[in-house]
Design a protein around this motif. Sequence first.
Motif, PDB file in Angstrom:
ATOM      1  N   PHE A  50     -40.461 -36.001  45.172  1.00 53.84           N
ATOM      2  CA  PHE A  50     -41.329 -36.026  46.279  1.00 53.84           C
ATOM      3  C   PHE A  50     -42.751 -36.348  46.114  1.00 53.84           C
ATOM      4  CE2 PHE A  50     -43.270 -35.025  50.502  1.00 53.84           C
ATOM      5  CZ  PHE A  50     -43.090 -36.392  51.126  1.00 53.84           C
ATOM      6  N   LEU A  51     -43.245 -35.042  45.504  1.00 50.18           N
ATOM      7  CA  LEU A  51     -44.448 -35.208  45.350  1.00 50.18           C
ATOM      8  C   LEU A  51     -45.549 -36.206  44.102  1.00 50.18           C
ATOM      9  CD1 LEU A  51     -44.650 -30.961  45.545  1.00 50.18           C
ATOM     10  CD2 LEU A  51     -45.066 -32.390  47.092  1.00 50.18           C
ATOM     11  N   TRP A  90     -43.779 -38.306  43.466  1.00 51.21           N
ATOM     12  CA  TRP A  90     -43.724 -39.835  44.450  1.00 51.21           C
ATOM     13  C   TRP A  90     -44.860 -40.127  45.758  1.00 51.21           C
ATOM     14  CZ3 TRP A  90     -43.326 -41.140  49.554  1.00 51.21           C
ATOM     15  CH2 TRP A  90     -43.249 -42.430  50.354  1.00 51.21           C
ATOM     16  N   ARG A  91     -45.609 -39.431  46.273  1.00 56.41           N
ATOM     17  CA  ARG A  91     -46.751 -39.014  46.846  1.00 56.41           C
ATOM     18  C   ARG A  91     -47.876 -39.668  46.072  1.00 56.41           C
ATOM     19  NH1 ARG A  91     -47.726 -34.108  50.915  1.00 56.41           N
ATOM     20  NH2 ARG A  91     -48.725 -32.965  48.733  1.00 56.41           N
ATOM     21  N   ASP A  92     -47.623 -38.893  45.196  1.00 58.28           N
ATOM     22  CA  ASP A  92     -49.165 -38.490  43.862  1.00 58.28           C
ATOM     23  C   ASP A  92     -49.173 -40.631  43.501  1.00 58.28           C
ATOM     24  OD1 ASP A  92     -51.151 -37.707  42.973  1.00 58.28           O
ATOM     25  OD2 ASP A  92     -50.142 -37.611  40.793  1.00 58.28           O
ATOM     26  N   GLU A 101     -48.536 -43.258  45.299  1.00 52.60           N
ATOM     27  CA  GLU A 101     -48.970 -43.596  46.444  1.00 52.60           C
ATOM     28  C   GLU A 101     -50.453 -43.881  47.125  1.00 52.60           C
ATOM     29  OE1 GLU A 101     -46.456 -46.076  48.545  1.00 52.60           O
ATOM     30  OE2 GLU A 101     -45.597 -45.999  46.255  1.00 52.60           O
ATOM     31  N   LYS A 102     -50.525 -42.841  46.501  1.00 48.63           N
ATOM     32  CA  LYS A 102     -52.350 -41.664  46.608  1.00 48.63           C
ATOM     33  C   LYS A 102     -52.750 -42.176  45.773  1.00 48.63           C
ATOM     34  CE  LYS A 102     -52.103 -36.934  48.964  1.00 48.63           C
ATOM     35  NZ  LYS A 102     -52.502 -35.759  49.013  1.00 48.63           N
ATOM     36  N   ASP A 103     -52.234 -42.938  44.481  1.00 46.28           N
ATOM     37  CA  ASP A 103     -53.524 -43.177  43.738  1.00 46.28           C
ATOM     38  C   ASP A 103     -53.743 -45.118  43.547  1.00 46.28           C
ATOM     39  OD1 ASP A 103     -53.366 -40.918  41.765  1.00 46.28           O
ATOM     40  OD2 ASP A 103     -51.946 -40.803  41.165  1.00 46.28           O
ATOM     41  N   LYS A 104     -52.059 -45.251  44.393  1.00 47.41           N
ATOM     42  CA  LYS A 104     -51.752 -47.252  44.469  1.00 47.41           C
ATOM     43  C   LYS A 104     -52.569 -46.836  45.485  1.00 47.41           C
ATOM     44  CE  LYS A 104     -47.513 -48.012  43.250  1.00 47.41           C
ATOM     45  NZ  LYS A 104     -45.976 -48.251  43.758  1.00 47.41           N
TER      46      LYS A 104
END
Length: 59
Positions: free
Chosen positions: A22-23, A25-27, A29-32
């Motif tokens: 999860f972490l 994936w969240r990272d 998404e933040k980069d995108k």
Amino acid sequence: MTGDVLLKLLAEHGPWVILVFFLLWRDLEKDKATRAVLDKNASVLTEIATVIKERMPRN
């Protein structure tokens, strides 16, 4: 990564595996999102520079 490997990791290490994925994936998404904002800013700055250059008097 196959589902079997994920299930094996989950069975061996419990909820930590889900938390790590999860972490990560969240990272991602933040980069995108950051990249999208920077691309938009770059295009706006390019457009502003073009408008300024067109309005400058030519000698």
